[in-house]
Write a protein that holds these residues in place. Structure first.
Motif, PDB file in Angstrom:
ATOM      1  N   GLY A 174       7.492  11.968  12.601  1.00  0.00           N
ATOM      2  CA  GLY A 174       6.644  10.779  12.993  1.00  0.00           C
ATOM      3  C   GLY A 174       6.034  10.209  11.487  1.00  0.00           C
ATOM      4  N   HIS A 175       6.435  10.804  10.382  1.00  0.00           N
ATOM      5  CA  HIS A 175       6.016  10.185   9.243  1.00  0.00           C
ATOM      6  C   HIS A 175       7.170   9.652   8.432  1.00  0.00           C
ATOM      7  CE1 HIS A 175       2.193  12.231  10.242  1.00  0.00           C
ATOM      8  NE2 HIS A 175       2.934  13.473  10.616  1.00  0.00           N
ATOM      9  N   PRO A 176       7.787   8.447   8.310  1.00  0.00           N
ATOM     10  CA  PRO A 176       8.811   8.102   7.793  1.00  0.00           C
ATOM     11  C   PRO A 176       8.415   7.812   6.462  1.00  0.00           C
ATOM     12  CG  PRO A 176       8.154   6.328   9.311  1.00  0.00           C
ATOM     13  CD  PRO A 176       7.323   7.400   9.695  1.00  0.00           C
ATOM     14  N   VAL A 177       9.276   8.719   5.614  1.00  0.00           N
ATOM     15  CA  VAL A 177       9.094   8.265   4.172  1.00  0.00           C
ATOM     16  C   VAL A 177      10.427   8.583   3.403  1.00  0.00           C
ATOM     17  CG1 VAL A 177       6.755   9.095   3.781  1.00  0.00           C
ATOM     18  CG2 VAL A 177       8.406  10.935   3.877  1.00  0.00           C
ATOM     19  N   SER A 178      10.409   8.334   2.290  1.00  0.00           N
ATOM     20  CA  SER A 178      11.807   8.496   1.318  1.00  0.00           C
ATOM     21  C   SER A 178      11.521   9.677   0.666  1.00  0.00           C
ATOM     22  CB  SER A 178      12.176   7.113   0.599  1.00  0.00           C
ATOM     23  OG  SER A 178      11.120   7.158  -0.314  1.00  0.00           O
ATOM     24  N   ALA A 179      12.616  10.055  -0.094  1.00  0.00           N
ATOM     25  CA  ALA A 179      12.732  11.178  -1.009  1.00  0.00           C
ATOM     26  C   ALA A 179      11.995  11.109  -2.121  1.00  0.00           C
ATOM     27  CB  ALA A 179      14.046  11.650  -1.120  1.00  0.00           C
ATOM     28  N   MET A 180      12.108   9.838  -2.735  1.00  0.00           N
ATOM     29  CA  MET A 180      11.173   9.437  -3.931  1.00  0.00           C
ATOM     30  C   MET A 180       9.903   9.451  -3.539  1.00  0.00           C
ATOM     31  SD  MET A 180      13.286   6.321  -5.526  1.00  0.00           S
ATOM     32  CE  MET A 180      12.385   6.241  -6.935  1.00  0.00           C
ATOM     33  N   LYS A 217       0.859  -0.919  -0.157  1.00  0.00           N
ATOM     34  CA  LYS A 217       0.019   0.020  -0.061  1.00  0.00           C
ATOM     35  C   LYS A 217       0.995   1.441  -0.133  1.00  0.00           C
ATOM     36  CE  LYS A 217      -4.004  -1.964   2.222  1.00  0.00           C
ATOM     37  NZ  LYS A 217      -4.949  -1.926   3.434  1.00  0.00           N
ATOM     38  N   ARG A 218       0.460   2.312  -0.672  1.00  0.00           N
ATOM     39  CA  ARG A 218       0.961   3.615  -0.860  1.00  0.00           C
ATOM     40  C   ARG A 218       1.264   4.279   0.607  1.00  0.00           C
ATOM     41  NH1 ARG A 218      -0.484   7.203  -5.914  1.00  0.00           N
ATOM     42  NH2 ARG A 218       0.087   5.494  -7.650  1.00  0.00           N
ATOM     43  N   ALA A 219       2.034   5.098   0.769  1.00  0.00           N
ATOM     44  CA  ALA A 219       2.436   5.705   1.966  1.00  0.00           C
ATOM     45  C   ALA A 219       1.399   6.424   2.675  1.00  0.00           C
ATOM     46  CB  ALA A 219       3.709   6.621   2.049  1.00  0.00           C
ATOM     47  N   GLU A 220       0.520   7.274   1.737  1.00  0.00           N
ATOM     48  CA  GLU A 220      -0.656   8.081   2.133  1.00  0.00           C
ATOM     49  C   GLU A 220      -1.582   7.185   2.516  1.00  0.00           C
ATOM     50  OE1 GLU A 220      -0.566   8.250  -2.513  1.00  0.00           O
ATOM     51  OE2 GLU A 220       0.771   8.250  -0.794  1.00  0.00           O
ATOM     52  N   GLU A 221      -1.813   5.891   2.315  1.00  0.00           N
ATOM     53  CA  GLU A 221      -2.822   4.943   2.723  1.00  0.00           C
ATOM     54  C   GLU A 221      -2.522   4.706   4.096  1.00  0.00           C
ATOM     55  OE1 GLU A 221      -3.697   2.069  -0.174  1.00  0.00           O
ATOM     56  OE2 GLU A 221      -4.131   3.698  -1.780  1.00  0.00           O
ATOM     57  N   VAL A 222      -1.284   4.060   4.181  1.00  0.00           N
ATOM     58  CA  VAL A 222      -0.841   3.725   5.735  1.00  0.00           C
ATOM     59  C   VAL A 222      -0.819   4.753   6.426  1.00  0.00           C
ATOM     60  CG1 VAL A 222       1.205   2.470   6.765  1.00  0.00           C
ATOM     61  CG2 VAL A 222       0.595   1.779   4.479  1.00  0.00           C
ATOM     62  N   ASP A 223      -0.315   5.899   6.182  1.00  0.00           N
ATOM     63  CA  ASP A 223      -0.069   6.836   7.081  1.00  0.00           C
ATOM     64  C   ASP A 223      -1.220   8.215   6.536  1.00  0.00           C
ATOM     65  OD1 ASP A 223       0.392   8.826   9.072  1.00  0.00           O
ATOM     66  OD2 ASP A 223       2.811   8.681   8.701  1.00  0.00           O
ATOM     67  N   SER A 224      -2.142   8.454   7.074  1.00  0.00           N
ATOM     68  CA  SER A 224      -3.046   9.389   6.621  1.00  0.00           C
ATOM     69  C   SER A 224      -2.570  11.019   6.869  1.00  0.00           C
ATOM     70  CB  SER A 224      -4.477   9.244   7.085  1.00  0.00           C
ATOM     71  OG  SER A 224      -4.392   9.355   8.500  1.00  0.00           O
ATOM     72  N   GLY A 225      -1.718  10.956   7.587  1.00  0.00           N
ATOM     73  CA  GLY A 225      -1.256  12.232   8.026  1.00  0.00           C
ATOM     74  C   GLY A 225      -0.127  12.873   7.259  1.00  0.00           C
ATOM     75  N   VAL A 226       0.737  12.017   6.580  1.00  0.00           N
ATOM     76  CA  VAL A 226       1.926  12.366   5.884  1.00  0.00           C
ATOM     77  C   VAL A 226       1.645  13.339   4.948  1.00  0.00           C
ATOM     78  CG1 VAL A 226       1.870  10.406   4.210  1.00  0.00           C
ATOM     79  CG2 VAL A 226       3.914  11.424   4.838  1.00  0.00           C
ATOM     80  N   LEU A 227       0.379  13.497   4.367  1.00  0.00           N
ATOM     81  CA  LEU A 227       0.194  14.193   3.229  1.00  0.00           C
ATOM     82  C   LEU A 227       0.112  15.778   3.558  1.00  0.00           C
ATOM     83  CD1 LEU A 227       0.052  15.035   0.116  1.00  0.00           C
ATOM     84  CD2 LEU A 227      -2.437  14.157   0.032  1.00  0.00           C
ATOM     85  N   PRO A 228      -0.928  15.967   4.914  1.00  0.00           N
ATOM     86  CA  PRO A 228      -1.067  17.097   5.391  1.00  0.00           C
ATOM     87  C   PRO A 228       0.122  17.882   5.817  1.00  0.00           C
ATOM     88  CG  PRO A 228      -2.878  15.954   6.099  1.00  0.00           C
ATOM     89  CD  PRO A 228      -1.766  14.871   5.249  1.00  0.00           C
ATOM     90  N   ALA A 229       0.866  16.913   6.556  1.00  0.00           N
ATOM     91  CA  ALA A 229       2.205  17.419   7.069  1.00  0.00           C
ATOM     92  C   ALA A 229       3.019  17.834   6.114  1.00  0.00           C
ATOM     93  CB  ALA A 229       2.899  16.560   7.833  1.00  0.00           C
ATOM     94  N   LEU A 230       3.406  17.199   4.903  1.00  0.00           N
ATOM     95  CA  LEU A 230       4.029  17.728   3.657  1.00  0.00           C
ATOM     96  C   LEU A 230       3.543  19.155   3.175  1.00  0.00           C
ATOM     97  CD1 LEU A 230       6.268  17.288   1.540  1.00  0.00           C
ATOM     98  CD2 LEU A 230       4.710  15.769   0.470  1.00  0.00           C
ATOM     99  N   MET A 231       2.261  19.023   3.042  1.00  0.00           N
ATOM    100  CA  MET A 231       1.521  20.160   2.479  1.00  0.00           C
ATOM    101  C   MET A 231       1.738  21.460   3.353  1.00  0.00           C
ATOM    102  SD  MET A 231       0.412  19.596  -0.499  1.00  0.00           S
ATOM    103  CE  MET A 231       1.605  18.351  -0.604  1.00  0.00           C
ATOM    104  N   ALA A 232       1.859  21.238   4.543  1.00  0.00           N
ATOM    105  CA  ALA A 232       2.127  22.508   5.574  1.00  0.00           C
ATOM    106  C   ALA A 232       3.566  22.699   5.353  1.00  0.00           C
ATOM    107  CB  ALA A 232       1.863  22.065   7.146  1.00  0.00           C
ATOM    108  N   LEU A 233       4.534  22.084   4.996  1.00  0.00           N
ATOM    109  CA  LEU A 233       6.078  22.475   4.703  1.00  0.00           C
ATOM    110  C   LEU A 233       6.411  23.033   3.505  1.00  0.00           C
ATOM    111  CD1 LEU A 233       7.637  19.033   5.976  1.00  0.00           C
ATOM    112  CD2 LEU A 233       7.547  21.325   7.279  1.00  0.00           C
TER     113      LEU A 233
END
Length: 700
Positions: A131-137, A84-100
């Motif tokens: 707390g949202h571990p993701v890769s640069a890709m 599964k995609r990172a945003e499906e596993v962690d629903s908070g990663v996309l809002p955190a990225l948009m805030a940055l």
């Protein structure tokens, strides 16, 4: 069931040939088909021959037996497979990225990335820290899916736009079309960026043997501020699509700009347009060809008179210089031609410019101009008004035509265009003993006495400007407008109060800054050597009056009389001349200290470096301040009479009283009141001629 070596060998050959050309599902189904054909023990035999897992072959057999072989076009696996995609596993990663990555005015003001480059790696590290571990890709994929992309800054903000901007663009276009339709030359002019010479880095790259780059200095300031430079002034012919560049070595002045146009006309213009009667010049609003500069217009008037051309100039509005054709039709190609190449000499600059070519047919010629174009020259408003300049009805400040048949100034007028010949003639006239108070031999001796100190002073100033010693011998360009003897002469005239600085820079066609700096430097040297010059008996307020005085020998009416001597009459001051002179000598230093203390309070501190440092004479000197205060305290005349006598304002006279009166009160000096108060200058001066020098009551 055991299979023979021949069967296993045939399976291995088929799999080796076909499997590399099949996708995952096709390989699995092929293996399953071979296993079913072999029967019992076929799954193990096929797995070993194909070098795959038995589980893979068994899964293929189950797919064949179940009959679920239909998949949508282009798919190998059924939907829902894979991680599964990172945003499906962690629903908070996309809002955190948009805030940055939000613009700073909307983002979190406390974000650590607010003041740093928001690279993919930096964003991934910050998200992991939150707390949202993701890769640069993954960060790059999320940004692209949400409408983000890498973007550079866009130079679109032009600041405040002039209300006549668009109208001026249309007017320039109409003028260009009219001149081109009539077969008249149309040129676009401007000065390219000044280039320092030497082994200095230049932006861009060029093909060279691998591992053998051109060695250049790592910092361009190693050449020093006085290093050799090239100043390319470009002329682009809009009709012929040709360029001509005049490479100067001195200063980018208005005289240099018009000289470049003159050299273009002599080299190309009159050959390409032998029957031309008009010339249209499009230029920006600033620089050496600014519409505000009088020298620019006066030099163009001289050029028009020499060539017989009616010169029309249309300036682009302020802040729109990049719309000038010379910028992107000539200068851009020159910059591309010498990219990645150090400009080591003037020859390299000239030949590189001349070698510039484009696929559209642009041809460029270049010449070196070793002439001297010093700064500091000026033109009087009277001379500018005498030029045949016709302002256009549409925005006449930016659009004007200079006709070749203008009236010449009269012989004795000081309204002249700048030129060494005229300046030399005026300096020779100003050296008259009637003005300097010394013979020409004495003036020459004084100049020789100060010459070594002037040379040392100039070298010290250059040392401070460079920040160190010379790195090479002085060049043959940059000749000063005024020589050492010239500076001594104008300083003597100014200190004797023959005329004001304004009269001097009108006569010599120099800027007020050039005159004031020459006087300030020379005044310090005169003070250091203890040399003093007396006050002149006359003072001229207009250049023409001074010239007329030198030609006719008669003083005009606008000449200041010998006031200190005449007004020092004991009948007016109430004290003898000896007592008055002693009083002036005693109060001079204290008065200067009082003035400096008051100015210190007004400034709130010491003088800043580079200021005038009090070396310029005031409108009324120290002795005249004391004399005027004594006369006013005795009520010999009114304040209006004193302002008229000394040719000063009421405010200047009030400042003199404010400086001197506290000193007189401190010494307990009082003067008896006069018997008569004179209401006019004529009555006051007449009283000194009728009254005898009888003993008067001394001041107490």
């Amino acid at each position: 069931m055991a299979f023979s070596e021949g069967v296993r060998g045939q399976l291995a050959v088929r799999f080796e040939v076909l499997l590399p050309h099949l996708n995952e599902r096709q390989r699995r189904l092929m293996c399953a088909t071979e296993a079913r054909l072999l029967g019992h023990g076929g799954i193990r035999a096929v797995a070993r021959a194909a070098k795959v897992s038995e589980t893979t072959v068994r899964r293929g057999v189950l797919e064949l037996e179940s009959g679920e072989l239909e998949l949508s076009e282009g798919r190998v696996r059924r939907p829902g497979g894979g991680r599964k995609r990172a945003e499906e596993v962690d629903s908070g990663v996309l809002p955190a990225l948009m805030a940055l990555v939000e613009p700073d005015e909307r983002g979190d003001p406390m974000s650590p990335l607010r003041w740093t480059t928001k690279s993919l790696r930096s964003l991934a590290q910050e998200l992991t820290r939150q707390g949202h571990p993701v890769s640069a890709m993954t960060v790059g994929r999320l940004l692209k899916e949400n409408g983000f992309s890498l973007q550079a800054q866009a130079k679109t903000l032009e600041g405040k736009q002039h209300p006549d901007r668009d109208a001026q663009f249309r007017y320039i276009n109409e003028q260009v079309k009219q001149h081109q339709a009539d077969g008249e030359p149309v040129i676009s002019v401007d000065t390219k960026k000044k280039e320092m010479l030497g082994q200095l880095p230049n932006v861009g790259r060029q093909w060279r043997p691998k591992g053998d780059p051109v060695q250049v200095e790592d910092h361009s300031f190693f050449t020093g501020p006085k290093g050799d430079a090239a100043i390319p002034y470009g002329i682009y012919d809009l009709t012929a699509d040709t360029g001509w560049v005049n490479v100067g070595v001195d200063h980018d002045t208005s005289t240099f700009a018009v000289a470049s146009i003159r050299r273009w006309w002599q080299a190309r213009g009159h050959h390409d347009y032998p029957h031309a009667t008009r010339l249209l010049i499009t230029a920006d609003a600033g620089g050496s060809n600014s519409y505000r500069y009088r020298v620019w217009k006066s030099e163009l008037a001289a050029f028009a008179a020499e060539t017989g051309l009616a010169v029309t100039v249309c300036h682009f509005p302020p802040g729109t210089s990049k719309w000038n054709k010379v910028e992107h039709r000539l200068f851009s190609h020159i910059a591309m031609n010498w990219r990645g190449r150090p400009l080591t000499s003037h020859e390299v600059v000239v030949k590189t410019i001349a070698a510039t070519r484009t696929r559209t047919g642009l041809q460029v010629e270049a010449e070196l101009d070793p002439g001297s174009y010093p700064t500091g020259t000026t033109v009087s408003k009277a001379y500018l008004d005498s030029l045949p300049i016709e302002q256009h009805p549409e925005r006449g400040t930016w659009n004007y035509t200079i006709h070749p048949d203008g009236p010449a100034p009269s012989e004795h007028e000081s309204v002249r265009r700048p030129g060494d010949t005229t300046r030399t003639q005026f300096l020779e006239m100003l050296a008259d003993p009637l003005l300097t108070g010394m013979t020409r031999e004495e003036l020459a001796a004084l100049s020789d006495q100060l010459a070594p100190a002037q040379a040392a002073q100039r070298e010290e100033r250059c040392y401070q400007h460079r920040g160190g010693r010379r790195r090479k011998a002085p060049g043959d360009h940059g000749r000063p407008l005024l020589t050492g003897p010239d500076k001594v002469l104008i300083t003597v005239l100014y200190l004797r109060q023959v005329c004001s600085q304004k009269v001097l820079y009108y006569m010599l066609a120099l800027s007020d800054r050039t005159i004031s700096k020459a006087i300030g430097d020379t005044r310090r040297l005169l003070d250091d050597t203890g040399t003093s010059v007396g006050l002149s008996a006359v003072r001229f307020t207009k250049p023409d009056h001074l010239v007329a005085f030198l030609h006719t020998g008669m003083s005009p009416t606008e000449v200041r009389p010998a006031l200190p001597e005449q007004l020092s009459d004991p009948a007016l001051t109430g004290m003898s001349r000896t007592d008055l002179h002693a009083l002036i000598d005693r109060l001079s230093k204290r008065q200067a200290a009082l003035v400096e203390r008051r100015r210190f309070t007004q400034r709130g501190g010491h003088r800043q470096p580079g200021t005038r440092s009090g070396v310029f004479r005031q409108k009324i000197n120290d002795s005249e301040r004391v004399l005027a205060t004594v006369l006013m305290d005795r009520k010999v005349c009114t304040g209006g009479v004193l302002t008229e006598l000394f040719q000063i304002t009421r405010g200047t006279l009030t400042n003199a009283f404010r400086d001197v009166r506290p000193l007189l009160e401190e010494d307990g000096i009082t003067s008896p009141p006069a018997s008569v108060t004179h209401r006019t200058v004529e009555a006051l001066l007449a009283s000194t001629a009728t009254k005898s020098n009888t003993p008067t009551q001394p001041a107490t």
